[in-house]
Scaffold this active site. Structure first.
Site, PDB file in Angstrom:
ATOM      1  N   THR A 242      47.939-110.690 -57.007  1.00 43.11           N
ATOM      2  CA  THR A 242      47.518-111.235 -58.294  1.00 43.11           C
ATOM      3  C   THR A 242      46.296-112.327 -58.253  1.00 43.11           C
ATOM      4  O   THR A 242      45.423-112.326 -58.977  1.00 43.11           O
ATOM      5  CB  THR A 242      48.726-111.801 -59.303  1.00 43.11           C
ATOM      6  OG1 THR A 242      49.694-110.956 -59.040  1.00 43.11           O
ATOM      7  CG2 THR A 242      48.434-112.277 -60.545  1.00 43.11           C
ATOM      8  N   THR A 243      46.563-113.059 -57.181  1.00 41.44           N
ATOM      9  CA  THR A 243      45.598-114.037 -56.676  1.00 41.44           C
ATOM     10  C   THR A 243      44.242-113.379 -56.657  1.00 41.44           C
ATOM     11  O   THR A 243      43.181-114.062 -56.508  1.00 41.44           O
ATOM     12  CB  THR A 243      45.878-115.010 -55.860  1.00 41.44           C
ATOM     13  OG1 THR A 243      47.200-115.548 -56.193  1.00 41.44           O
ATOM     14  CG2 THR A 243      45.086-116.265 -55.460  1.00 41.44           C
TER      15      THR A 243
ATOM     16  N   TYR B 193      56.170-105.618 -67.293  1.00 40.90           N
ATOM     17  CA  TYR B 193      56.021-104.870 -68.580  1.00 40.90           C
ATOM     18  C   TYR B 193      56.785-103.962 -69.137  1.00 40.90           C
ATOM     19  O   TYR B 193      57.673-104.090 -70.099  1.00 40.90           O
ATOM     20  CB  TYR B 193      54.424-104.739 -68.876  1.00 40.90           C
ATOM     21  CG  TYR B 193      54.314-104.531 -70.304  1.00 40.90           C
ATOM     22  CD1 TYR B 193      54.056-105.680 -70.848  1.00 40.90           C
ATOM     23  CD2 TYR B 193      54.313-103.303 -71.039  1.00 40.90           C
ATOM     24  CE1 TYR B 193      53.756-105.459 -72.262  1.00 40.90           C
ATOM     25  CE2 TYR B 193      54.091-103.326 -72.444  1.00 40.90           C
ATOM     26  CZ  TYR B 193      53.958-104.137 -73.174  1.00 40.90           C
ATOM     27  OH  TYR B 193      53.678-104.203 -74.223  1.00 40.90           O
TER      28      TYR B 193
ATOM     29  N   TYR C 252      57.782-108.195 -54.042  1.00 37.69           N
ATOM     30  CA  TYR C 252      57.346-109.467 -54.455  1.00 37.69           C
ATOM     31  C   TYR C 252      58.168-109.582 -55.655  1.00 37.69           C
ATOM     32  O   TYR C 252      58.033-108.822 -56.928  1.00 37.69           O
ATOM     33  CB  TYR C 252      55.929-109.371 -54.961  1.00 37.69           C
ATOM     34  CG  TYR C 252      55.371-110.600 -55.373  1.00 37.69           C
ATOM     35  CD1 TYR C 252      55.775-111.851 -55.506  1.00 37.69           C
ATOM     36  CD2 TYR C 252      53.982-110.516 -55.922  1.00 37.69           C
ATOM     37  CE1 TYR C 252      55.359-112.790 -56.184  1.00 37.69           C
ATOM     38  CE2 TYR C 252      53.293-111.482 -56.671  1.00 37.69           C
ATOM     39  CZ  TYR C 252      53.908-112.659 -56.811  1.00 37.69           C
ATOM     40  OH  TYR C 252      53.319-113.841 -57.488  1.00 37.69           O
TER      41      TYR C 252
ATOM     42  N   ARG D 141      56.331-113.274 -64.335  1.00 36.34           N
ATOM     43  CA  ARG D 141      55.111-112.470 -64.658  1.00 36.34           C
ATOM     44  C   ARG D 141      55.596-111.145 -64.917  1.00 36.34           C
ATOM     45  O   ARG D 141      54.963-110.257 -65.770  1.00 36.34           O
ATOM     46  CB  ARG D 141      54.039-112.178 -63.413  1.00 36.34           C
ATOM     47  CG  ARG D 141      53.176-113.721 -63.320  1.00 36.34           C
ATOM     48  CD  ARG D 141      52.351-113.189 -62.062  1.00 36.34           C
ATOM     49  NE  ARG D 141      51.433-114.384 -61.991  1.00 36.34           N
ATOM     50  CZ  ARG D 141      50.217-114.788 -62.395  1.00 36.34           C
ATOM     51  NH1 ARG D 141      49.906-113.766 -63.399  1.00 36.34           N
ATOM     52  NH2 ARG D 141      49.695-115.940 -61.908  1.00 36.34           N
TER      53      ARG D 141
ATOM     54  N   LYS E 254      58.756-111.780 -51.145  1.00 34.68           N
ATOM     55  CA  LYS E 254      57.986-112.976 -51.606  1.00 34.68           C
ATOM     56  C   LYS E 254      58.716-113.372 -52.734  1.00 34.68           C
ATOM     57  O   LYS E 254      58.939-112.537 -53.911  1.00 34.68           O
ATOM     58  CB  LYS E 254      56.552-112.620 -51.765  1.00 34.68           C
ATOM     59  CG  LYS E 254      55.842-113.837 -52.330  1.00 34.68           C
ATOM     60  CD  LYS E 254      54.494-113.274 -53.054  1.00 34.68           C
ATOM     61  CE  LYS E 254      53.790-114.552 -53.420  1.00 34.68           C
ATOM     62  NZ  LYS E 254      52.247-114.124 -54.047  1.00 34.68           N
TER      63      LYS E 254
ATOM     64  N   ILE F  34      53.743-117.224 -48.884  1.00 37.59           N
ATOM     65  CA  ILE F  34      52.436-116.634 -49.466  1.00 37.59           C
ATOM     66  C   ILE F  34      51.807-117.131 -50.576  1.00 37.59           C
ATOM     67  O   ILE F  34      52.285-117.493 -51.672  1.00 37.59           O
ATOM     68  CB  ILE F  34      52.493-115.054 -49.987  1.00 37.59           C
ATOM     69  CG1 ILE F  34      52.997-114.160 -48.813  1.00 37.59           C
ATOM     70  CG2 ILE F  34      51.443-114.550 -50.574  1.00 37.59           C
ATOM     71  CD1 ILE F  34      53.490-112.696 -49.121  1.00 37.59           C
TER      72      ILE F  34
END
Length: 291
Positions: free
Chosen positions: A44-45, A107, A133, A138, A161, A203
């Site tokens: 995402t980053t 989502y 993750y 999110r 993560k 991370i």
């Protein structure tokens, strides 16, 4: 296998919003020189929601080529459609990644049973080690320690993560998944406590900006010197806070622009920082000795 300070690498763009591969290569060299222990491109980053699949694979391939086996490359391969995730993990494996970071499907809110099916399909689609993750903030879904234990039985599901912000999760997952299951923090501000519970690294978004400090911080904790680690925590905390006043990747890109390593261009719907946020990041960077 994977531990220490692992920057969630930003994807640099030109001022026109195109991939800046020259800046990307320089960032990889800088991170290796500064002591980062691995790199995560296209998470995402790395603005994975707004880069195309072609760009995604190009970035992973360029990071693999630049790293040249000196540190591991853990490529983002997450998607909320399992078929798309299967495509991505096969492509990042072909690009030379050492492992894949796979986010819980966002989502569409799958059940725990659905997450087991999703990650099993991802596992079976390649021979890469997979780091789950888990980021409920999110993705809206939270993988339980019991579900993670089921997935940990698969030979290539090697770790997590964890960005739940629940420090007790580390201890719970040691109980359900075993002490050898790799637990990496996904939240910079609580990485100290995370490792104290049995984590082995982070991370990190902040490690984009302060890779040497973050690497030394992690090495200190892995050596068991938590008194020294607290000194690093005090030094880094203002930077963690300032970078996340707006979306963290935008803060990281601005900070890197102040270091002359890339520009601050991001893709919509993200926007560049407000002046007051930039001032806060500047102050935190000066406090950490980065400016």
């Amino acid at each position: 296998m994977f531990k220490g300070s692992i920057p969630a690498l930003i994807t640099p763009f030109t001022e026109k919003g195109e991939l800046d591969l020259d800046a990307l290569k320089k960032l990889v060299e800088w991170h290796i020189a500064e002591g980062s222990h691995a790199l995560v491109p296209c998470g995402t980053t790395g603005e994975s929601p707004t880069i195309s699949d072609e760009e995604h694979i190009r970035v992973v391939a360029e990071v693999v080529k630049a790293a040249a086996g000196r540190i591991p490359v853990i490529a983002g391969a997450g998607a909320n459609a399992t078929a798309h995730g299967v495509h991505l993990i096969r492509e990042v494996q072909a690009a030379g990644a050492d492992a894949a970071l796979v986010v819980t499907p966002y989502y569409n809110k799958p059940t725990q049973r659905g997450m087991i099916a999703h990650f099993t399909a991802m596992h079976d689609a390649s021979t890469l080690p997979i780091i789950i993750y888990n980021i409920p903030g999110r993705s809206v879904v939270d993988m339980t320690p019991e579900t993670m234990a089921e997935l940990a039985k698969l030979p290539r599901i090697v770790g997590v993560k964890d960005a739940t912000g629940k420090i007790e999760r580390v201890s719970q997952q040691r109980q359900t998944c075993g002490p050898d299951f790799i637990q990496l923090s996904g939240e910079d501000a609580t990485a100290l406590a995370f490792n104290a519970h049995g984590g082995v690294g982070c991370i990190s978004v902040t490690a984009n900006v302060a890779p040497r400090l973050c690497a030394e911080f992690q090495v200190t904790m892995l050596a068991g010197d938590y008194a020294k680690a607290l000194e690093y925590q005090d030094l880094l905390m203002p930077l963690h806070t300032a970078i996340f006043l707006e979306p963290g990747l935008v803060g990281a890109k601005y900070a890197l622009s102040r270091l002359g390593l890339c520009n601050e261009t991001v893709r919509l719907p993200l926007t560049t920082l407000l002046p007051e946020t930039k001032a806060a990041i500047d102050a935190a960077m000066r406090g950490a000795g980065l400016l």
